[in-house]
Design an enzyme around this catalytic site. Structure first.
Site, PDB file in Angstrom:
ATOM      1  N   GLU A  74       0.818  -1.212   0.000  1.00 38.61           N
ATOM      2  CA  GLU A  74       0.000   0.000   0.000  1.00 38.61           C
ATOM      3  C   GLU A  74       0.850   1.258   0.000  1.00 38.61           C
ATOM      4  OE1 GLU A  74      -1.250   0.033   4.629  1.00 38.61           O
ATOM      5  OE2 GLU A  74      -2.334  -1.263   3.270  1.00 38.61           O
ATOM      6  N   CYS A 112       3.738   8.119   1.500  1.00 41.15           N
ATOM      7  CA  CYS A 112       4.268   7.045   2.339  1.00 41.15           C
ATOM      8  C   CYS A 112       4.370   5.793   1.471  1.00 41.15           C
ATOM      9  CB  CYS A 112       3.311   6.844   3.517  1.00 41.15           C
ATOM     10  SG  CYS A 112       3.874   5.567   4.623  1.00 41.15           S
ATOM     11  N   CYS A 123       5.920  -7.777   6.388  1.00 43.54           N
ATOM     12  CA  CYS A 123       7.100  -7.357   7.138  1.00 43.54           C
ATOM     13  C   CYS A 123       7.482  -8.481   8.089  1.00 43.54           C
ATOM     14  CB  CYS A 123       6.784  -6.079   7.920  1.00 43.54           C
ATOM     15  SG  CYS A 123       8.221  -5.433   8.794  1.00 43.54           S
ATOM     16  N   CYS A 180       6.288  -5.972  14.942  1.00 45.39           N
ATOM     17  CA  CYS A 180       6.115  -5.016  16.042  1.00 45.39           C
ATOM     18  C   CYS A 180       4.698  -5.204  16.589  1.00 45.39           C
ATOM     19  CB  CYS A 180       6.312  -3.586  15.550  1.00 45.39           C
ATOM     20  SG  CYS A 180       7.968  -3.343  14.873  1.00 45.39           S
ATOM     21  N   CYS A 203       1.721  -2.922  15.563  1.00 40.49           N
ATOM     22  CA  CYS A 203       1.578  -2.606  14.135  1.00 40.49           C
ATOM     23  C   CYS A 203       0.743  -3.668  13.446  1.00 40.49           C
ATOM     24  CB  CYS A 203       2.965  -2.536  13.495  1.00 40.49           C
ATOM     25  SG  CYS A 203       2.910  -2.414  11.699  1.00 40.49           S
ATOM     26  N   CYS A 211      -0.515   2.303   8.905  1.00 41.77           N
ATOM     27  CA  CYS A 211       0.316   1.284   8.283  1.00 41.77           C
ATOM     28  C   CYS A 211      -0.346  -0.091   8.252  1.00 41.77           C
ATOM     29  CB  CYS A 211       1.602   1.251   9.113  1.00 41.77           C
ATOM     30  SG  CYS A 211       2.692  -0.070   8.782  1.00 41.77           S
TER      31      CYS A 211
HETATM   32  S1  SF4 Z   1       6.104  -1.022  12.475  1.00 41.73           S
HETATM   33 FE1  SF4 Z   1       5.130  -2.615  11.225  1.00 41.73          FE
HETATM   34  S2  SF4 Z   1       5.905  -2.334   9.130  1.00 41.73           S
HETATM   35 FE2  SF4 Z   1       7.250  -1.168  10.539  1.00 41.73          FE
HETATM   36  S3  SF4 Z   1       8.906  -2.618  11.048  1.00 41.73           S
HETATM   37 FE3  SF4 Z   1       7.358  -2.916  12.654  1.00 41.73          FE
HETATM   38  S4  SF4 Z   1       6.021  -4.594  11.875  1.00 41.73           S
HETATM   39 FE4  SF4 Z   1       7.253  -3.851  10.141  1.00 41.73          FE
END
Ligand code: SF4
Length: 369
Positions: A102, A115, A122, A126, A129, A352
């Site tokens: 995206e 962005c 990923c 995190c 996220c 995100c």
């Molecule tokens: S915030 Fe989300 S996209 Fe960014 S590194 Fe951590 S898991 Fe990956």
């Protein structure tokens, strides 16, 4: 990499988007074209936004036809486009292998930041996220990264590119899906194309690379790109950061901040941005704010306080406005700018990873039905 002859033999046309100038020159030299054609074709692709060779009116028609026989100028397809009430725009971008990523455009009055995603999914998980809940699929190619910028300029009607990147799409933030420093070579190649002043022309001062803290690559990025740096910090102790940003177990806070202190340009006007997502009762106390100030002492820095944008089933809540205010005041008093990021595009889940996840949920629901 496939040679021109192999491409022609296979009947495959090579995509020119994402090639460095040197690679473009080599591709055109394969057709026995002189070096000045590289400059012309580069200009048409990256300054004028041409998507077909027939638009390249400074080239003779037979040459345009010849180029079209051997090459393409692609754009990623858009499988979903949304515009929020606050004019934030989001595209779910589809690549030929079926992968999706995206891209989000966040407009201000006379400028705006795009962005850009660097990976499909990923690996870093995190815990705050939404992207971290999606499977990692692959790195995006340099062409797919540049393609996101080009499709945004298409949608904004911003060709030819304004000189110095002063159009509405004025800034790029590598903060979309993925960890850009885990796709280092393609990100460097793509950003070098974006920064070329005879093309898309967005300067390094207007590009921000956001990393969760891939310490060994931070100095490389300073040397190879010299763009602005943003660090997803989010916690002031290793114990908490290990949970919020699990990459911290490999590269703990002290190592990360040492790399920031050494980042080229960090001592002049280019401040490093520390991103800090505000999680209620987790990392938002006054003691946390004071510890944050102590941690970054000596680094020219700005704090970006981000109210958590919850998704269905998220394990955290957003801090209260009062807690955010108190936190910001402490950081401010210590001499650091600490803007609270206004949530943008909430009605289209522009945080995100959220568009991708929403689309992934559809088949799951369909199966349930
Ligand atoms: S915030 Fe989300 S996209 Fe960014 S590194 Fe951590 S898991 Fe990956």
């Amino acid at each position: 990499m496939a040679t021109l002859e192999a491409d022609i033999e296979a009947g495959a046309r090579r995509d020119l988007v994402g090639l460095s100038r040197a690679e473009l020159g080599a591709a055109l030299a394969g057709l026995d074209l002189p070096a000045f054609r590289t400059k012309q074709v580069w200009h048409w692709i990256y300054c004028r936004g041409a998507t077909e060779f027939d638009a390249m009116t400074t080239l003779a028609k037979p040459l345009r036809r010849r180029l079209a026989e051997h090459f393409t100028i692609s754009r990623p397809a858009v499988s979903k486009a949304q515009t929020a009430g606050d004019r934030t725009r989001k595209w779910l971008v589809a690549f030929p292998d079926g992968s999706e990523a995206e891209t989000v455009f966040i407009p201000e009055d006379d400028r705006g930041a795009l962005c850009v995603s660097s990976q499909v999914g990923c690996t870093l998980n995190c815990s705050f996220c939404h992207t971290g809940t999606q499977p990692w699929v692959r790195n995006l190619t340099a062409g797919e990264i540049v393609g996101q910028v080009m499709l945004a300029r298409d949608a904004l009607g911003e060709w030819p590119a304004a000189e110095g990147g002063q159009g509405l799409l004025s800034d790029i933030v590598l903060m979309g899906v993925g960890e850009p420093l885990y796709n280092y070579d393609n990100v460097v190649k793509a950003m070098n194309i974006v920064m070329d002043m005879e093309g898309i022309a967005i300067s390094r001062r207007r590009i921000t690379l956001s990393t969760a803290g891939v310490v060994p690559r931070i100095a490389d990025a300073g040397r190879d790109l010299g763009v602005r740096l943003a660090i997803s910090l989010h916690a002031v102790t290793d114990a908490l950061r290990d949970v919020l940003v699990p990459l911290n177990r490999r590269y703990p806070i002290a190592q990360l901040l040492a790399a920031c202190r050494d980042y080229p340009g960090g001592r002049n006007a280019r401040r490093i941005t520390f991103e800090y997502v505000m999680l209620r009762g987790v990392n938002d106390s006054e003691a946390d704010a004071r510890a944050l100030v102590r941690l970054v002492r000596g680094i020219p820095a700005k704090m970006n306080l981000i109210p958590f944008n919850p998704w269905p089933g998220a394990p955290f809540e957003c801090s209260t406005p009062r807690a955010i205010e108190r936190f910001a005041a402490i950081v401010n008093r210590a001499g650091y700018a600490s803007p609270v990021r206004t949530p943008r595009g909430r009605d289209i889940l522009a945080a995100c990873g959220q568009l991708k996840s929403a689309s992934l949920r559809v088949p799951a629901r369909a199966r349930a039905g």
